[in-house]
Design a protein around this motif. Structure first.
Motif, short mmCIF file in Angstrom:
data_model
loop_
_atom_site.label_atom_id
_atom_site.label_comp_id
_atom_site.label_asym_id
_atom_site.label_seq_id
_atom_site.Cartn_x
_atom_site.Cartn_y
_atom_site.Cartn_z
N THR A 59 104.90 39.38 54.86
CA THR A 59 104.92 38.23 54.46
C THR A 59 104.91 38.40 52.64
OG1 THR A 59 105.38 36.67 56.12
CG2 THR A 59 104.99 35.35 53.53
N ILE A 60 103.69 39.21 52.49
CA ILE A 60 103.55 38.84 50.54
C ILE A 60 104.02 40.43 50.69
CG2 ILE A 60 101.65 39.79 49.12
CD1 ILE A 60 99.50 38.26 51.02
N TYR A 61 104.15 41.06 51.63
CA TYR A 61 104.91 42.34 51.02
C TYR A 61 106.90 41.60 50.72
CZ TYR A 61 101.18 45.44 52.16
OH TYR A 61 100.30 45.49 52.91
N ALA A 62 107.11 40.60 51.43
CA ALA A 62 108.88 40.76 51.56
C ALA A 62 108.28 39.71 50.21
CB ALA A 62 108.64 39.45 52.50
N ILE A 67 111.14 39.34 44.78
CA ILE A 67 111.46 39.29 43.38
C ILE A 67 111.84 40.41 42.41
CG2 ILE A 67 109.49 38.98 42.07
CD1 ILE A 67 108.12 37.11 43.29
N LEU A 68 110.91 41.53 43.06
CA LEU A 68 111.90 42.12 42.82
C LEU A 68 112.99 42.70 42.60
CD1 LEU A 68 109.13 45.68 43.48
CD2 LEU A 68 109.46 44.20 41.38
N ALA A 69 114.19 42.21 43.88
CA ALA A 69 115.00 42.52 44.26
C ALA A 69 116.23 42.15 42.98
CB ALA A 69 115.52 42.00 45.38
N ILE A 70 115.32 40.03 42.88
CA ILE A 70 116.28 40.66 41.53
C ILE A 70 117.05 41.04 40.03
CG2 ILE A 70 116.14 39.28 39.70
CD1 ILE A 70 114.26 36.67 41.39
N PHE A 72 116.60 44.18 40.87
CA PHE A 72 118.12 45.60 40.97
C PHE A 72 116.38 46.49 42.16
CE2 PHE A 72 121.21 43.34 39.21
CZ PHE A 72 121.73 43.00 41.01
N ILE A 73 115.38 46.71 41.93
CA ILE A 73 113.94 46.84 42.11
C ILE A 73 113.55 46.87 44.19
CG2 ILE A 73 112.37 48.25 42.05
CD1 ILE A 73 112.35 47.37 39.27
N GLY A 74 114.16 46.13 44.78
CA GLY A 74 113.39 46.15 46.03
C GLY A 74 114.29 45.56 47.05
N LEU A 75 115.44 46.23 46.73
CA LEU A 75 116.34 45.46 48.11
C LEU A 75 115.95 46.81 48.83
CD1 LEU A 75 118.66 43.74 48.64
CD2 LEU A 75 120.26 45.37 47.20
N GLY A 76 115.86 47.52 47.91
CA GLY A 76 115.68 49.08 50.15
C GLY A 76 113.68 48.58 50.15
N PHE A 77 113.50 47.58 49.32
CA PHE A 77 111.41 47.42 50.12
C PHE A 77 112.43 46.14 51.14
CE2 PHE A 77 110.18 49.25 46.17
CZ PHE A 77 109.59 50.37 46.80
N LEU A 78 113.54 45.36 50.93
CA LEU A 78 113.96 44.37 51.96
C LEU A 78 114.30 44.76 53.49
CD1 LEU A 78 114.83 41.82 50.31
CD2 LEU A 78 112.62 41.33 51.16
N ILE A 79 114.71 45.69 52.76
CA ILE A 79 115.24 46.34 54.03
C ILE A 79 114.31 46.74 55.49
CG2 ILE A 79 117.20 48.09 54.92
CD1 ILE A 79 118.59 47.69 52.25
N ILE A 80 113.93 48.18 54.42
CA ILE A 80 112.76 48.40 55.09
C ILE A 80 112.21 47.53 55.85
CG2 ILE A 80 110.70 49.74 54.71
CD1 ILE A 80 112.06 51.54 52.69
#
Length: 112
Positions: A59-62, A67-70, A72-80
């Motif tokens: 949950t913390i990682y998500a 926040i990073l997806a805003i 465009f950095i964390g989008l890949g992490f969200l998928i993973i």
């Protein structure tokens, strides 16, 4: 008297998939199962603590990835993270069904 019930332990791990049905279901279902059967099922506490640690950690990682997806950095992490939150509980369920303990990778130990 405590009894072994690998099938119940398996369902406790699979209960994490409830987060696809309702918010925080992946945390609530295993915690409820733990509290209801804690005095009946052998090794339930160890499995439940590992599940809770996994759910809190991811949950913390998500949240951080969101926040990073805003930017465009964390989008890949969200998928993973989405894939991991399906794959790891299934692996944990298979291990539990075989009478083994599954230590979730990348998990912070909040409960010991």
């Amino acid at each position: 008297m405590l009894r072994e019930d690998n099938q119940f332990l398996m369902f406790t791990h699979l209960g994490q998939l409830a987060h696809f049905v309702f918010p925080f279901g992946g945390l609530l279902v295993p915690v409820l199962l733990w509290q209801i059967k804690k005095d009946e099922i052998l090794h339930l506490e160890e499995h439940a603590k590992e599940i809770v640690n996994f759910q809190i950690s991811f949950t913390i990682y998500a949240i951080v990835s969101g926040i990073l997806a805003i930017f465009f950095i964390g989008l890949g992490f969200l998928i993973i993270i989405g894939l991991i939150t399906v794959i790891f509980p299934v692996l944990g369920a298979v291990k539990a069904a075989n009478g083994e303990f599954y230590k979730y990778p990348l998990t912070i130990d909040f409960l010991k």
